[in-house]
Design a protein around this motif. Sequence first.
Motif, PDB file in Angstrom:
ATOM      1  N   SER A  13      -4.785  -2.676   5.239  1.00 26.47           N
ATOM      2  CA  SER A  13      -5.043  -1.441   4.389  1.00 26.47           C
ATOM      3  C   SER A  13      -5.540  -1.632   3.163  1.00 26.47           C
ATOM      4  CB  SER A  13      -3.613  -0.661   3.832  1.00 26.47           C
ATOM      5  OG  SER A  13      -3.910   0.269   2.873  1.00 26.47           O
ATOM      6  N   PRO A  14      -7.089  -1.090   2.861  1.00 33.91           N
ATOM      7  CA  PRO A  14      -7.768  -1.643   1.835  1.00 33.91           C
ATOM      8  C   PRO A  14      -6.679  -1.896   0.385  1.00 33.91           C
ATOM      9  CG  PRO A  14      -9.032  -0.390   2.734  1.00 33.91           C
ATOM     10  CD  PRO A  14      -7.410  -0.267   3.294  1.00 33.91           C
ATOM     11  N   ILE A  15      -6.865  -2.697  -0.541  1.00 26.71           N
ATOM     12  CA  ILE A  15      -6.027  -2.796  -1.698  1.00 26.71           C
ATOM     13  C   ILE A  15      -6.714  -2.702  -2.813  1.00 26.71           C
ATOM     14  CG2 ILE A  15      -4.361  -4.351  -3.001  1.00 26.71           C
ATOM     15  CD1 ILE A  15      -4.119  -5.911  -0.555  1.00 26.71           C
ATOM     16  N   ASP A  16      -6.083  -1.469  -3.822  1.00 25.68           N
ATOM     17  CA  ASP A  16      -7.007  -1.114  -5.151  1.00 25.68           C
ATOM     18  C   ASP A  16      -6.410  -2.300  -6.123  1.00 25.68           C
ATOM     19  OD1 ASP A  16      -8.057   1.160  -4.191  1.00 25.68           O
ATOM     20  OD2 ASP A  16      -6.306   2.354  -4.743  1.00 25.68           O
ATOM     21  N   VAL A  17      -7.316  -2.886  -6.900  1.00 26.32           N
ATOM     22  CA  VAL A  17      -7.134  -3.830  -7.509  1.00 26.32           C
ATOM     23  C   VAL A  17      -7.384  -3.475  -8.957  1.00 26.32           C
ATOM     24  CG1 VAL A  17      -7.547  -6.424  -8.225  1.00 26.32           C
ATOM     25  CG2 VAL A  17      -7.769  -5.637  -5.656  1.00 26.32           C
ATOM     26  N   GLY A  18      -6.497  -3.299  -9.796  1.00 27.23           N
ATOM     27  CA  GLY A  18      -6.602  -3.075 -11.257  1.00 27.23           C
ATOM     28  C   GLY A  18      -6.965  -4.117 -12.029  1.00 27.23           C
TER      29      GLY A  18
END
Length: 333
Positions: A265-270
């Motif tokens: 699953s693509p990971i959102d990176v803050g």
Amino acid sequence: MLYPALAVIGGLILLVWSAERFVGGAAATSARLGLSPLLIGMLVIGFGTSAPELTVSALAAAQGNPGLALGNAYGSNIANIGLILGLVALISPLVVHTSVIRRELPVLGVATVVSALMMLGGVLERWEGGLLLLGLAAFMAFSIVSSIGSPKPAEEDALAGDTLSEIDAQGMTLKQGILWTVVGLVLLVVSSRILVWGAVDIAQALGVSDLIIGLTVVAVGTSLPELASSLSALRRNEHDLVLGNVVGSNLFNTLGVVGLASLISPIDVGHEVLFRDWTMMTAMTVLMAVFALGWKGRQGRINRLEGAALLAMFIGYTTYMVSLVVTQGASAT
């Protein structure tokens, strides 16, 4: 939050126990099938101690909590260097000999920089996760090929002998090794599901992100197998294995754990991941490399003062992360 807290505690205990069974079974199976002792130490045991991070992060990503997966991987790297390596060096200074570590450390540095470049866009995409996994596979293939038929330095022969002695002491047959490998793997998955459920529930109840829970409680918990194996190696005066466990585990976390999680699953990176967590992880990695490789004729070593510095960095970082949990939890209520 009683049941989620019990799930986290029980899940971690089962996770550590099953990881030990899995690594022991896999090492014994590999030895009975004829894999060289040095490769068993480098790949099976070194990377096998990262099995908790792998299963927890894979399940977290599959269940829609990729932040927990990323936090677990990077938090474990920070714990491996600061808590495990720092604590062990504080107990007994570590002298570094083996060329294996000198080969793995530059690869870890490159992997750390590449992962940051991938996160600059704010998302770790599936194809980027695939590239990270490909990099891990290439390194493992290179390690296997380069070890076949090549003369071994004396320190590598010593490491191989230590690994073989440790496996023989367990006294597992091939069937027993296969059995414990399968049982350990199944329990790893079960305990990971319990742990992820409890961690996500606690994060939701406290009003904090699953990233922070992954960077703190889950990361330290999944690093316990590395701590156990490092303390065991220290008792046997096998200093190279201590550093080898940490470097191998961090390399596996950076390429394998993050790669598999983002492939699922693509990971959102803050931005805080890059400027806070990745920066801390990288600073500790650089310090570990400087201490371990030596310079200007100084033999590679990690003395008590250097170990204390790494441990202090971990304590400072963890204290700050816990303060975030308290602050965000208070604002949520």
